[in-house]
Design an enzyme around this catalytic site. Structure first.
Site, PDB file in Angstrom:
ATOM      1  N   LYS A  51     -16.260  44.358  31.926  1.00 36.45           N
ATOM      2  CA  LYS A  51     -17.186  43.423  32.578  1.00 36.45           C
ATOM      3  C   LYS A  51     -17.643  43.986  33.923  1.00 36.45           C
ATOM      4  CE  LYS A  51     -15.342  39.424  30.127  1.00 36.45           C
ATOM      5  NZ  LYS A  51     -14.505  38.207  30.109  1.00 36.45           N
ATOM      6  N   GLN A  95     -10.749  35.151  34.024  1.00 39.41           N
ATOM      7  CA  GLN A  95     -10.383  35.667  32.705  1.00 39.41           C
ATOM      8  C   GLN A  95      -9.262  34.824  32.102  1.00 39.41           C
ATOM      9  OE1 GLN A  95     -12.057  38.010  31.088  1.00 39.41           O
ATOM     10  NE2 GLN A  95     -10.723  38.042  29.312  1.00 39.41           N
ATOM     11  N   ASP A 118     -19.359  31.459  32.229  1.00 48.27           N
ATOM     12  CA  ASP A 118     -18.767  31.368  30.890  1.00 48.27           C
ATOM     13  C   ASP A 118     -19.311  30.176  30.100  1.00 48.27           C
ATOM     14  OD1 ASP A 118     -16.912  33.422  30.223  1.00 48.27           O
ATOM     15  OD2 ASP A 118     -15.455  32.627  31.653  1.00 48.27           O
TER      16      ASP A 118
HETATM   17  N1  GUN Z   1     -10.887  35.420  27.244  1.00 44.43           N
HETATM   18  C1  GUN Z   1     -11.340  35.690  26.003  1.00 44.43           C
HETATM   19  N2  GUN Z   1     -12.659  35.472  25.937  1.00 44.43           N
HETATM   20  C2  GUN Z   1     -13.058  35.064  27.154  1.00 44.43           C
HETATM   21  C3  GUN Z   1     -14.318  34.703  27.708  1.00 44.43           C
HETATM   22  O1  GUN Z   1     -15.361  34.694  27.049  1.00 44.43           O
HETATM   23  N3  GUN Z   1     -14.304  34.343  29.014  1.00 44.43           N
HETATM   24  C4  GUN Z   1     -13.168  34.320  29.753  1.00 44.43           C
HETATM   25  N4  GUN Z   1     -13.259  33.925  31.011  1.00 44.43           N
HETATM   26  N5  GUN Z   1     -11.981  34.635  29.264  1.00 44.43           N
HETATM   27  C5  GUN Z   1     -11.940  35.017  27.976  1.00 44.43           C
END
Ligand code: GUN
Length: 282
Positions: A51, A95, A118
Site C-alpha cells: 500500500k 490495517q 476503506d
Molecule cells: N485486512 C484485510 N483486508 C483489509 C482491507 O481491505 N483493509 C484493511 N484496513 N485491512 C484489511
C-alpha cells in the site's frame, strides 16, 4: 482467459499518477494517506508495504504509523483522533485484523467517515446500501473493475458470492445487485455449496480457505473471481479456488497472486483521491 489484475492495476495506477500530479499542481497539496499497522503479522506487514509503495508511486503524501502489538486501544484511538483533526490528512487506514485486546469495530467507528478510505465506517456502509454516493470498500470495487475489464456481461445473470464478510462478501453482493445480477450469497452453512456454485455465471469467492472451490463446483464458461490469498504449508500463495482444475473449464478466471490483490491496492488509491477531492471541495 486469465484476468490479469496486475496489468489492469498498473494501467489504472499510471492514470492516477497523472491525475494526482495535475490535482497537486492545481490545489497546492498532494493527497495524503496515513496507514496504521499494529503488531508484526507478516501478511499484514506485506500488504501494508504494498500500500505504501503504491502511494509513493501515485505521488501521495502520507505516513506509516507502526505501533507495537501491546498498544492500548485508548492510544490507538488517540492517534486516529489526531489524524481526524489534521487538515492535511485525507485518508486513514488501520490495517486489520487487530490484536484481540482491541475492539475492531470501535476503531473503525473512530475514523472520520470523510477519511474512511476503506469504506468500513457504519455511515459509509449504510450509504452504500441506500444507494447514496459514498466510499466503497476497495476489494469489492476491485472485483467489479476486473469483471468489467474481462467483458463479463452482468445484467440478468446469476452471481454467486461465496463468503459473507463485511469487508468483501456483503459489499460485493450489493455492487453485483446494482449491476442487475441475480445474487446469491453462499457460505459455510449453505446446504449444497457445490450445486449452488454450479449455478453461477459469475462466481466470486472470498472465504479464506485454500483451494476449496474445485472444478466440479463450477459451471463451464463461468467467470471466476478468486479473492482468497492463502499461504499453504509448502510456502506457496494460493487462492480459495483450485486454479489448476478450475482454469480449464472457466470462461475467465483471476490468478493468485496477480488477480484481485493488486486491484484492492489500486482502489485504495482511488478512494484516497476521492476523499481528497471531497475535502478540497468543502
Ligand atoms: N485486512 C484485510 N483486508 C483489509 C482491507 O481491505 N483493509 C484493511 N484496513 N485491512 C484489511
Amino acid at each position: 482467459m486469465i484476468i490479469d489484475g496486475k496489468q489492469i492495476a498498473q494501467h489504472l495506477k499510471e492514470e492516477m499518477r497523472e491525475q494526482v500530479a495535475a490535482l497537486s499542481a492545481q490545489y497546492g497539496r498532494k493527497p495524503c494517506l496515513d496507514v496504521i499497522i499494529v503488531g508484526e503479522n507478516p501478511a499484514s506487514m506485506s500488504y501494508v508495504r504494498s500500500k505504501i509503495k503504491a502511494t509513493e508511486y501515485c505521488g501521495f503524501d502520507g505516513e506509516l504509523i507502526q505501533l507495537p502489538e501491546t498498544v492500548s486501544q485508548e492510544e490507538l484511538l488517540r492517534i486516529i483522533g489526531e489524524r481526524n483533526e489534521n487538515d492535511h490528512v485525507d485518508g486513514i487506514l488501520v490495517q486489520l485484523p487487530l490484536p484481540k485486546h482491541i475492539d475492531e469495530q470501535a476503531v473503525i467507528e473512530a475514523i472520520s467517515p470523510e477519511k474512511d478510505v476503506d469504506g468500513f465506517h457504519p455511515t459509509n456502509v449504510a450509504k452504500l446500501w441506500l444507494d447514496q454516493k459514498t466510499i466503497v470498500p476497495c476489494t469489492p470495487m476491485g472485483v467489479m473493475a476486473l469483471l468489467e475489464q474481462s467483458g463479463t456481461p452482468l445484467q440478468g445473470r446469476h452471481a454467486v458470492v461465496v463468503g459473507r464478510s463485511n469487508i468483501v462478501g456483503k459489499p460485493v453482493a450489493k455492487l453485483l445487485l446494482d449491476k442487475n445480477c441475480t445474487v446469491t450469497i453462499a457460505h459455510s452453512r449453505t446446504a449444497d455449496l457445490a450445486a449452488t456454485c454450479r449455478e453461477a455465471d459469475i462466481l466470486v469467492v472470498a472465504v479464506g480457505r485454500p483451494q476449496m472451490i474445485t472444478a466440479d463446483m463450477v459451471k463451464p464458461g463461468a467467470t471466476v473471481i478468486d479473492v482468497g490469498i492463502n499461504r499453504i504449508a509448502d510456502g506457496r500463495l494460493v487462492g480459495d479456488v483450485d486454479y489448476e482444475s478450475v482454469a480449464p473449464i472457466a470462461g475467465a478466471i483471476t490468478p493468485v497472486p496477480g488477480g484481485v490483490g493488486p486491484m484492492t491496492i489500486t482502489m485504495l488509491m482511488r478512494n484516497t483521491i476521492e476523499c481528497y477531492k471531497q475535502r478540497i471541495n468543502k
